[in-house]
Design an enzyme around this catalytic site. Structure first.
Site, PDB file in Angstrom:
ATOM      1  N   SER A 160       0.832  -1.198   0.000  1.00  0.00           N
ATOM      2  CA  SER A 160       0.000   0.000   0.000  1.00  0.00           C
ATOM      3  C   SER A 160       0.864   1.245   0.000  1.00  0.00           C
ATOM      4  O   SER A 160       1.854   1.311   0.726  1.00  0.00           O
ATOM      5  CB  SER A 160      -0.874   0.016   1.257  1.00  0.00           C
ATOM      6  OG  SER A 160      -1.492   1.284   1.410  1.00  0.00           O
ATOM      7  N   THR A 161       0.503   2.212  -0.811  1.00  0.00           N
ATOM      8  CA  THR A 161       1.129   3.543  -0.726  1.00  0.00           C
ATOM      9  C   THR A 161       0.163   4.503  -0.027  1.00  0.00           C
ATOM     10  O   THR A 161       0.424   5.010   1.060  1.00  0.00           O
ATOM     11  CB  THR A 161       1.472   4.081  -2.131  1.00  0.00           C
ATOM     12  OG1 THR A 161       2.444   3.223  -2.709  1.00  0.00           O
ATOM     13  CG2 THR A 161       2.039   5.498  -2.054  1.00  0.00           C
ATOM     14  N   ARG A 162      -0.996   4.746  -0.663  1.00  0.00           N
ATOM     15  CA  ARG A 162      -1.924   5.755  -0.170  1.00  0.00           C
ATOM     16  C   ARG A 162      -2.545   5.412   1.182  1.00  0.00           C
ATOM     17  O   ARG A 162      -2.637   6.268   2.068  1.00  0.00           O
ATOM     18  CB  ARG A 162      -3.065   5.979  -1.186  1.00  0.00           C
ATOM     19  CG  ARG A 162      -2.690   6.900  -2.311  1.00  0.00           C
ATOM     20  CD  ARG A 162      -3.261   6.393  -3.610  1.00  0.00           C
ATOM     21  NE  ARG A 162      -2.603   5.148  -3.969  1.00  0.00           N
ATOM     22  CZ  ARG A 162      -1.510   5.081  -4.734  1.00  0.00           C
ATOM     23  NH1 ARG A 162      -1.013   6.156  -5.276  1.00  0.00           N
ATOM     24  NH2 ARG A 162      -0.906   3.919  -4.980  1.00  0.00           N
ATOM     25  N   ARG A 173      -5.661  -4.377   6.231  1.00  0.00           N
ATOM     26  CA  ARG A 173      -5.745  -4.672   4.788  1.00  0.00           C
ATOM     27  C   ARG A 173      -5.525  -6.167   4.616  1.00  0.00           C
ATOM     28  O   ARG A 173      -4.492  -6.704   5.031  1.00  0.00           O
ATOM     29  CB  ARG A 173      -4.699  -3.871   4.016  1.00  0.00           C
ATOM     30  CG  ARG A 173      -4.604  -4.269   2.548  1.00  0.00           C
ATOM     31  CD  ARG A 173      -3.826  -3.295   1.705  1.00  0.00           C
ATOM     32  NE  ARG A 173      -4.616  -2.104   1.402  1.00  0.00           N
ATOM     33  CZ  ARG A 173      -4.369  -1.266   0.394  1.00  0.00           C
ATOM     34  NH1 ARG A 173      -3.337  -1.475  -0.410  1.00  0.00           N
ATOM     35  NH2 ARG A 173      -5.121  -0.220   0.187  1.00  0.00           N
ATOM     36  N   HIS A 212     -13.664  -1.173  -0.059  1.00  0.00           N
ATOM     37  CA  HIS A 212     -12.604  -0.194   0.232  1.00  0.00           C
ATOM     38  C   HIS A 212     -13.262   1.103   0.729  1.00  0.00           C
ATOM     39  O   HIS A 212     -13.260   2.123   0.033  1.00  0.00           O
ATOM     40  CB  HIS A 212     -11.775   0.048  -1.029  1.00  0.00           C
ATOM     41  CG  HIS A 212     -10.412   0.627  -0.773  1.00  0.00           C
ATOM     42  ND1 HIS A 212      -9.903   0.860   0.493  1.00  0.00           N
ATOM     43  CD2 HIS A 212      -9.433   1.006  -1.645  1.00  0.00           C
ATOM     44  CE1 HIS A 212      -8.685   1.366   0.376  1.00  0.00           C
ATOM     45  NE2 HIS A 212      -8.377   1.474  -0.898  1.00  0.00           N
ATOM     46  N   GLN A 267     -11.521   4.590   0.623  1.00  0.00           N
ATOM     47  CA  GLN A 267     -11.425   5.129  -0.734  1.00  0.00           C
ATOM     48  C   GLN A 267     -12.734   5.818  -1.122  1.00  0.00           C
ATOM     49  O   GLN A 267     -12.724   6.894  -1.727  1.00  0.00           O
ATOM     50  CB  GLN A 267     -11.109   3.995  -1.725  1.00  0.00           C
ATOM     51  CG  GLN A 267     -10.886   4.476  -3.142  1.00  0.00           C
ATOM     52  CD  GLN A 267      -9.615   5.291  -3.273  1.00  0.00           C
ATOM     53  OE1 GLN A 267      -8.555   4.858  -2.834  1.00  0.00           O
ATOM     54  NE2 GLN A 267      -9.693   6.472  -3.879  1.00  0.00           N
ATOM     55  N   ASN A 275     -13.419  -4.607  -5.705  1.00  0.00           N
ATOM     56  CA  ASN A 275     -13.603  -4.028  -4.368  1.00  0.00           C
ATOM     57  C   ASN A 275     -13.857  -2.511  -4.366  1.00  0.00           C
ATOM     58  O   ASN A 275     -14.751  -2.018  -3.666  1.00  0.00           O
ATOM     59  CB  ASN A 275     -12.383  -4.378  -3.496  1.00  0.00           C
ATOM     60  CG  ASN A 275     -11.035  -4.269  -4.206  1.00  0.00           C
ATOM     61  OD1 ASN A 275     -10.935  -3.687  -5.282  1.00  0.00           O
ATOM     62  ND2 ASN A 275     -10.009  -4.828  -3.595  1.00  0.00           N
ATOM     63  N   SER A 332      -6.125  -6.775  -9.953  1.00  0.00           N
ATOM     64  CA  SER A 332      -6.008  -6.405  -8.549  1.00  0.00           C
ATOM     65  C   SER A 332      -4.967  -7.277  -7.852  1.00  0.00           C
ATOM     66  O   SER A 332      -4.589  -8.348  -8.363  1.00  0.00           O
ATOM     67  CB  SER A 332      -7.361  -6.570  -7.852  1.00  0.00           C
ATOM     68  OG  SER A 332      -8.201  -5.485  -8.177  1.00  0.00           O
ATOM     69  N   MET A 333      -4.537  -6.821  -6.672  1.00  0.00           N
ATOM     70  CA  MET A 333      -3.566  -7.591  -5.904  1.00  0.00           C
ATOM     71  C   MET A 333      -4.132  -8.980  -5.608  1.00  0.00           C
ATOM     72  O   MET A 333      -5.276  -9.102  -5.168  1.00  0.00           O
ATOM     73  CB  MET A 333      -3.220  -6.858  -4.607  1.00  0.00           C
ATOM     74  CG  MET A 333      -2.392  -5.602  -4.862  1.00  0.00           C
ATOM     75  SD  MET A 333      -1.920  -4.763  -3.336  1.00  0.00           S
ATOM     76  CE  MET A 333      -3.410  -3.810  -3.010  1.00  0.00           C
ATOM     77  N   ARG A 386      -7.443  11.033   0.478  1.00  0.00           N
ATOM     78  CA  ARG A 386      -7.356   9.851   1.342  1.00  0.00           C
ATOM     79  C   ARG A 386      -6.941  10.253   2.761  1.00  0.00           C
ATOM     80  O   ARG A 386      -7.350   9.637   3.743  1.00  0.00           O
ATOM     81  CB  ARG A 386      -6.365   8.831   0.755  1.00  0.00           C
ATOM     82  CG  ARG A 386      -6.839   8.178  -0.547  1.00  0.00           C
ATOM     83  CD  ARG A 386      -8.076   7.323  -0.328  1.00  0.00           C
ATOM     84  NE  ARG A 386      -7.884   6.405   0.779  1.00  0.00           N
ATOM     85  CZ  ARG A 386      -7.336   5.198   0.678  1.00  0.00           C
ATOM     86  NH1 ARG A 386      -6.966   4.735  -0.497  1.00  0.00           N
ATOM     87  NH2 ARG A 386      -7.171   4.429   1.746  1.00  0.00           N
TER      88      ARG A 386
HETATM   89  N1   CP Z   1      -5.912   3.585  -3.473  1.00  0.00           N
HETATM   90  C1   CP Z   1      -5.252   2.836  -2.598  1.00  0.00           C
HETATM   91  O1   CP Z   1      -5.804   2.197  -1.684  1.00  0.00           O
HETATM   92  O2   CP Z   1      -3.890   2.801  -2.803  1.00  0.00           O
HETATM   93  P1   CP Z   1      -2.828   1.936  -2.016  1.00  0.00           P
HETATM   94  O3   CP Z   1      -3.043   0.498  -2.430  1.00  0.00           O
HETATM   95  O4   CP Z   1      -1.505   2.471  -2.462  1.00  0.00           O
HETATM   96  O5   CP Z   1      -3.054   2.083  -0.541  1.00  0.00           O
HETATM   97  N1  NVA Z   2      -8.532  -3.099  -6.868  1.00  0.00           N
HETATM   98  C1  NVA Z   2      -7.204  -2.816  -6.370  1.00  0.00           C
HETATM   99  C2  NVA Z   2      -7.246  -1.611  -5.499  1.00  0.00           C
HETATM  100  C3  NVA Z   2      -5.951  -1.197  -4.893  1.00  0.00           C
HETATM  101  C4  NVA Z   2      -6.084   0.035  -4.041  1.00  0.00           C
HETATM  102  C5  NVA Z   2      -6.680  -4.029  -5.619  1.00  0.00           C
HETATM  103  O1  NVA Z   2      -7.453  -4.668  -4.897  1.00  0.00           O
HETATM  104  O2  NVA Z   2      -5.513  -4.362  -5.772  1.00  0.00           O
END
Ligand code: CP
Ligand code: NVA
Length: 328
Positions: free
Chosen positions: A57-59, A108, A135, A138, A175, A245-246, A310
């Protein structure tokens, strides 16, 4: 009864969602323009917020740590290799132990049941920092961004005055979309989703999104299509997210093929008939396949204010759920 948690925007009423967004806006103004109110800068004094992140995660990480710091507390980042969770210890044991020593858990996870189980056994509020299904942080930031970009047509306590706007989501049903759609229905904003066959919204999620209309006098409508142009027709805001997505990295090749033709470009927006002043949003991180540079880095793009928002969403959620114990 136990503490109130933030798992999804489905958990809050339209009036409560409105108040979370309005408070985020108020805190943003206060911190930027004048001395921030004491209640904000001391709200988490002597409190620790555990941040349990099983994915990158960054944000979310930076905004949560910065928000806790701004509020006088201590953010404790616990990455997936730092604690026993998932490898050597159960969710139940982890939740009971960490909540006995901290004032909030921000988590997370992959499966949504993981964050739901943490919440179930926690003695302190749990905030979902992204699961496979939702999320909410967000979505608070996204509505703050929309609220700033589209001056309210009406004001009230149970909505943001955005009734009649139309959002077009072009891409994967994921999500970020699910909570955004719940927020749209509650705020009277129509949302059209264009996804390829096989990448639409699961029926149970569709039911949840549509049930967000209950008790709302003029709820937003959810529409689905496989044709991006159809979703874009008369839209005020075009939105997308990554197609991969991740956790879906192994499906990359298949997904890139399935989503061919879904990239947001100026030409697609024109062909689809978006409103003249249309804006673009993306939660980030962004990849060029889902949106062209000409849109992403254009004056239409709200992506960087959206990212900054955010921080204000995190402040508002921490105030609402931790400082004010869920009285939003
Ligand atoms: N938008 C968002 O949640 O970004 P990160 O995955 O960097 O936290
Ligand atoms: N849909 C992406 C959002 C990342 C903030 C994920 O789940 O990887």
């Amino acid at each position: 009864s136990g503490p109130r948690h933030l798992m999804s925007i489905a958990d809050v009423s339209p009036a409560e969602f409105t108040s979370l967004v309005r408070n985020a806006a108020a805190r943003k103004t206060a911190v930027k323009s004048t001395q921030p109110p004491l209640s904000l800068t001391t709200g988490l004094a002597n409190k620790t917020v555990a941040m349990m992140f099983s994915k990158r995660s960054t944000r979310t990480r930076v905004s949560t740590e910065a928000a806790v710091t701004l509020m006088g507390g201590n953010p404790m980042f616990l990455g997936k290799d730092d604690i026993q969770l998932g490898v050597n210890e159960s969710l139940y044991d982890t939740s009971v132990v960490i909540s006995s020593m901290t004032s909030c858990m921000v988590a997370r996870v992959g499966p949504h049941s993981d964050v739901a189980n943490l919440a179930k056994h926690s003695s302190v509020p749990v905030i979902n920092a992204l699961s496979d299904d939702f999320h909410p942080l967000q979505t608070i930031a996204d509505f703050l961004t929309i609220h700033e970009a589209f001056p309210a047509s009406q004001s009230g306590t149970s909505s943001l005055g955005l009734e009649g706007l139309k959002v077009a989501w072009i891409g994967d049903s994921n999500n970020v979309l699910f909570d955004l759609a719940i927020g749209c229905v509650k705020m009277g904003v129509d949302i059209s989703v264009a996804s390829p066959n096989g990448y639409g919204i699961p029926q149970s999620m569709k039911d949840l999104i549509n049930s967000a209309a209950q008790g709302v006098s003029s709820p937003g409508k959810l529409l689905e299509t496989n044709v991006p142009e159809e979703a874009i027709k008369n839209a005020d805001i075009l939105v997308t997210d990554t197609w991969i997505s991740m956790g879906q990295e192994s499906e990359k090749k298949k997904r890139l093929e399935a989503f061919a033709g879904y990239q947001i470009t100026n030409e697609l927006a024109k062909r689809g008939g978006a409103k003249e002043g249309w804006k673009f949003m993306h939660c980030l991180p962004r990849h060029p396949e889902e949106v062209a540079d000409e849109v992403f880095y254009s004056p239409r793009s709200l992506v960087f204010p959206e990212a900054e928002n955010r921080l204000w969403a995190a402040v508002s959620a921490l105030e609402g759920f931790v400082v004010n114990k869920g009285r939003l």
